[in-house]
Write an enzyme that holds these catalytic residues in place. Structure first.
Site, PDB file in Angstrom:
ATOM      1  N   SER A 138       0.853  -1.190   0.000  1.00 23.93           N
ATOM      2  CA  SER A 138       0.000   0.000   0.000  1.00 23.93           C
ATOM      3  C   SER A 138       0.884   1.233   0.000  1.00 23.93           C
ATOM      4  CB  SER A 138      -0.897   0.018   1.243  1.00 23.93           C
ATOM      5  OG  SER A 138      -1.580   1.249   1.378  1.00 23.93           O
ATOM      6  N   TYR A 151      -1.990   0.801  10.493  1.00 22.76           N
ATOM      7  CA  TYR A 151      -1.898   0.283   9.131  1.00 22.76           C
ATOM      8  C   TYR A 151      -0.587   0.708   8.483  1.00 22.76           C
ATOM      9  CZ  TYR A 151      -3.552  -1.002   4.438  1.00 22.76           C
ATOM     10  OH  TYR A 151      -3.691  -1.577   3.196  1.00 22.76           O
TER      11      TYR A 151
END
Length: 259
Positions: A138, A151
């Protein structure tokens, strides 16, 4: 021509499902791995991808997957897409269980898969020229943002695992690729992250012209796997045009400035 076989994780929805479908359409044999057996069975019936239900956070499930793969045919590619985010709290308010889940799902599961499947990938590379490991991380691995600490940390750890793996496999015909998507609109990612709050999940994309789709990322993955065996896409960062950086998102129609 050898028919190549890919193990695609997270295949019950989103990018994983789109990748399984695209690779099947491009002639790959696909083993579709996820927890939800019913969704995998529907995918198998529709595309011919072989379903294997497994929870990658469970050692025994990954053991069983590796044994079955060894018995059923070669493994030319591991496409690790499974993972996800939980929560959007500030660090001081973070839920330790959500952070633990993110590290388990994004980092330890990735290490577990590599450890179990690398012998099979080496076998395929030795007989058929090369093999692939490909990881979907990501842009959260590259740039921190408020409410993303857990995250950010998990995906950054996964990205470092990928970089270390590439160095460790130097000299072997096994490619190590990382695809780092920015904003991708899928049916579940934001909804799961935000605890099932539909309104909050939809607001993430409010006003954004053409966020990426799962199919957009699947297309990049398929290109990386189908590229000539000597070509390695080390890192591909993919964002919608409306997202110039992790922190800079245009909401509203894109338009050309006059003058």
């Amino acid at each position: 021509m050898v028919t190549r076989r890919a193990v695609v994780t997270g295949a019950s929805s989103g990018i994983g499902e789109a990748t399984a479908r695209m690779l099947r359409a491009r002639g790959w044999d696909v083993v579709a791995v996820a927890r939800r057996a019913d969704r995998l069975q529907a995918l198998e019936a529709e595309t011919g991808a072989v379903a294997f239900a497994a929870d990658l956070t469970v050692e025994g499930d990954v053991d069983a997957l590796a044994v079955w793969l060894a018995e059923s045919g070669p493994v030319h590619a591991l496409v690790q897409i499974a993972g996800g985010a939980r929560g959007a709290d500030r660090i001081e308010d973070g839920d330790a269980e959500q952070w633990r889940w993110m590290f388990e799902a994004n980092v330890l599961s990735t290490q577990r898969l590599v450890a179990h499947l690398l012998p099979l990938l080496r076998r395929a590379a030795a007989s058929d020229g090369h093999a692939d490991t490909l990881f979907v991380t990501s842009t959260a691995a590259q740039t921190a943002y408020q409410g993303g600490g857990g995250y950010n940390a998990a995906k950054a750890a996964e990205a470092m695992l990928v970089k270390a793996l590439r160095l460790e496999l130097n000299g072997e015909p096994i490619r190590v690729s990382e695809i780092a998507p920015g904003m991708v609109r899928t049916e579940e990612f934001s909804l799961r992250r935000l605890g099932g709050d539909t309104a909050a999940a939809e607001s993430v994309y409010d006003g954004v012209e053409n966020p990426l789709t799962a199919e957009d990322i699947a297309d990049v993955i398929a290109y990386a796997l189908d590229a000539p065996g000597h070509v390695n896409l080390d890192l591909v960062t993919v964002r919608p045009v409306a997202q110039s950086a992790q922190h800079l998102l245009a909401r509203g129609p894109l338009h050309v400035r006059e003058g």
